[in-house]
Design a protein around this motif. Sequence first.
Motif, PDB file in Angstrom:
ATOM      1  N   UNK A 100       0.752  -1.274   0.123  1.00 35.62           N
ATOM      2  CA  UNK A 100       0.100  -0.121  -0.079  1.00 35.62           C
ATOM      3  C   UNK A 100       0.566   1.275  -0.108  1.00 35.62           C
ATOM      4  N   UNK A 101       1.847   1.524   0.929  1.00 33.25           N
ATOM      5  CA  UNK A 101       2.832   2.358   0.753  1.00 33.25           C
ATOM      6  C   UNK A 101       3.361   2.954  -0.572  1.00 33.25           C
ATOM      7  N   UNK A 102       3.592   1.656  -1.119  1.00 29.93           N
ATOM      8  CA  UNK A 102       4.436   1.931  -2.484  1.00 29.93           C
ATOM      9  C   UNK A 102       3.561   1.937  -3.820  1.00 29.93           C
ATOM     10  N   UNK A 103       2.174   1.706  -3.705  1.00 31.19           N
ATOM     11  CA  UNK A 103       1.406   1.365  -4.721  1.00 31.19           C
ATOM     12  C   UNK A 103       1.481   2.540  -5.569  1.00 31.19           C
ATOM     13  N   UNK A 104       1.414   3.842  -5.156  1.00 26.60           N
ATOM     14  CA  UNK A 104       1.350   5.015  -6.082  1.00 26.60           C
ATOM     15  C   UNK A 104       2.805   5.057  -6.632  1.00 26.60           C
ATOM     16  N   UNK A 105       3.895   4.861  -6.138  1.00 25.05           N
ATOM     17  CA  UNK A 105       5.161   4.901  -6.739  1.00 25.05           C
ATOM     18  C   UNK A 105       5.281   3.885  -7.686  1.00 25.05           C
ATOM     19  N   UNK A 106       4.742   2.730  -7.624  1.00 25.01           N
ATOM     20  CA  UNK A 106       4.911   1.436  -8.370  1.00 25.01           C
ATOM     21  C   UNK A 106       4.181   1.743  -9.582  1.00 25.01           C
ATOM     22  N   UNK A 107       2.910   2.442  -9.521  1.00 25.81           N
ATOM     23  CA  UNK A 107       1.829   2.488 -10.568  1.00 25.81           C
ATOM     24  C   UNK A 107       2.432   3.712 -11.247  1.00 25.81           C
ATOM     25  N   UNK A 108       3.021   4.628 -10.823  1.00 18.11           N
ATOM     26  CA  UNK A 108       3.730   5.822 -11.455  1.00 18.11           C
ATOM     27  C   UNK A 108       4.967   5.246 -12.491  1.00 18.11           C
ATOM     28  N   UNK A 290       3.918  13.364  -5.649  1.00 24.19           N
ATOM     29  CA  UNK A 290       2.766  14.042  -5.599  1.00 24.19           C
ATOM     30  C   UNK A 290       3.078  15.535  -5.201  1.00 24.19           C
ATOM     31  N   UNK A 291       3.990  15.556  -4.187  1.00 23.10           N
ATOM     32  CA  UNK A 291       4.400  16.678  -3.557  1.00 23.10           C
ATOM     33  C   UNK A 291       5.668  17.466  -4.353  1.00 23.10           C
ATOM     34  N   UNK A 292       6.595  16.555  -4.515  1.00 26.05           N
ATOM     35  CA  UNK A 292       7.899  17.320  -4.980  1.00 26.05           C
ATOM     36  C   UNK A 292       8.192  17.069  -6.395  1.00 26.05           C
ATOM     37  N   UNK A 293       8.316  18.056  -7.447  1.00 26.19           N
ATOM     38  CA  UNK A 293       8.418  17.896  -8.768  1.00 26.19           C
ATOM     39  C   UNK A 293       9.523  17.274  -9.352  1.00 26.19           C
ATOM     40  N   UNK A 294      10.534  17.080  -8.511  1.00 28.64           N
ATOM     41  CA  UNK A 294      12.122  16.475  -8.932  1.00 28.64           C
ATOM     42  C   UNK A 294      11.432  14.901  -8.904  1.00 28.64           C
ATOM     43  N   UNK A 295      10.442  14.561  -7.942  1.00 29.41           N
ATOM     44  CA  UNK A 295      10.092  13.195  -8.016  1.00 29.41           C
ATOM     45  C   UNK A 295       9.571  12.573  -9.178  1.00 29.41           C
ATOM     46  N   UNK A 296       8.642  13.607  -9.904  1.00 26.32           N
ATOM     47  CA  UNK A 296       8.139  13.269 -11.190  1.00 26.32           C
ATOM     48  C   UNK A 296       9.011  13.223 -12.271  1.00 26.32           C
ATOM     49  N   UNK A 297      10.180  14.203 -12.148  1.00 29.92           N
ATOM     50  CA  UNK A 297      11.138  14.169 -13.179  1.00 29.92           C
ATOM     51  C   UNK A 297      11.997  12.921 -12.993  1.00 29.92           C
ATOM     52  N   UNK A 298      12.221  12.420 -11.870  1.00 29.23           N
ATOM     53  CA  UNK A 298      13.057  11.175 -11.739  1.00 29.23           C
ATOM     54  C   UNK A 298      12.345   9.887 -11.917  1.00 29.23           C
ATOM     55  N   UNK A 299      11.018   9.930 -11.898  1.00 32.32           N
ATOM     56  CA  UNK A 299      10.120   8.719 -12.496  1.00 32.32           C
ATOM     57  C   UNK A 299      10.048   8.880 -14.118  1.00 32.32           C
ATOM     58  N   UNK A 300      10.276  10.063 -14.708  1.00 34.15           N
ATOM     59  CA  UNK A 300      10.518   9.928 -16.107  1.00 34.15           C
ATOM     60  C   UNK A 300      11.843   9.286 -16.444  1.00 34.15           C
ATOM     61  N   UNK A 301      12.838   9.629 -15.798  1.00 27.79           N
ATOM     62  CA  UNK A 301      14.276   9.088 -15.968  1.00 27.79           C
ATOM     63  C   UNK A 301      14.244   7.556 -15.823  1.00 27.79           C
ATOM     64  N   UNK A 302      13.414   6.950 -14.782  1.00 28.76           N
ATOM     65  CA  UNK A 302      13.441   5.494 -14.676  1.00 28.76           C
ATOM     66  C   UNK A 302      12.569   4.958 -15.704  1.00 28.76           C
TER      67      UNK A 302
END
Length: 319
Positions: A100-108, A290-302
């Motif tokens: 549950x804690x990681x479902x959002x990260x894994x889905x993104x 969801x709170x940090x734009x760099x997190x979204x950028x990093x997910x794009x890199x992944x």
Amino acid sequence: MEPVIDFRPGVSREARRFAAFMRTAVRPMFAYGPMRPSMLRLAMLLDLGAPMVMRPPRGTEIGRVRLGDFHGEWVRPAGGSGARVILYLHGGGFFCCGLRTHRGLVARIAERSDAVAFSVAYRQLPTAPLAMSMADALAAYRWILDQGCDPERLVIAGDSAGAYLAFTTVIAARDAGLPVPAGIVGLSPLTDLDHEVRASYEYTRRDAYIPAHRLGALKRLLLAGMEPDAVVSPCDRDLRGLPPVFMLAGSREALRWDAELMAGRLAEAGVPHLLQIWEEQVHVFPAFAGAVPEGRQAIEEIGSFVRARTSSHPLGVVA
């Protein structure tokens, strides 16, 4: 071969505020709570409240799977082709967090990778030592292969303690004669259980919420009942033959030590790799996209790395 490290400069106002929040609201709980089994059981409750704040994107489909003594779940983002698979191992120090804690990260990550993901709820402390967590991770990898998954279309990923398991799983698979996946992704990876060496690292005490001084007690719990040399950290294993590796870490987190150490060891072993160091980001910052734009950028890199490694004609080590 020199380690390949890319420093990503620039930090947003949102990231600074989030780091301050983690430092004041979260760090004290980890820093001063007693490191004993009763406290670890309470930490497991974190997974129950996670859906309120760590939601996956709209339209994500979840399918639970029982794998003997543990379980996992398929995470299918809306519109995903399923052309590639990510086996994901969550972090949490081997004692907290979960599906549950990681479902959002894994889905993104799956969404940006044009993939489906299988997230593993491996057994953890206080009921399961490290060896059992490692065994579950390897069993999940074998199961994925048994489902007919082409290893050339498969990437194994994990954050923090989950990245430790990602590396040990691929090493164990290689040693057992199993095919290795197309790549490994490590977010703020834990790669070394030697907490005493890390303690002298300049950023260990500056970490926004990971109290590195507690890692010694955690190590004793992880290795309880085992011979001192029974578990060898991934950084100290033979890394030859591993697939390309993509790692990222924050510039002021304790596990930057582990990421840089692993990059050096991968270079020595001749394994293609890239480590991104993101300025002033917290431990596993992509989880807070969801709170940090760099997190979204990093997910794009992944996502770029996963797509490149699993395409019919790979584009190289990283995109």
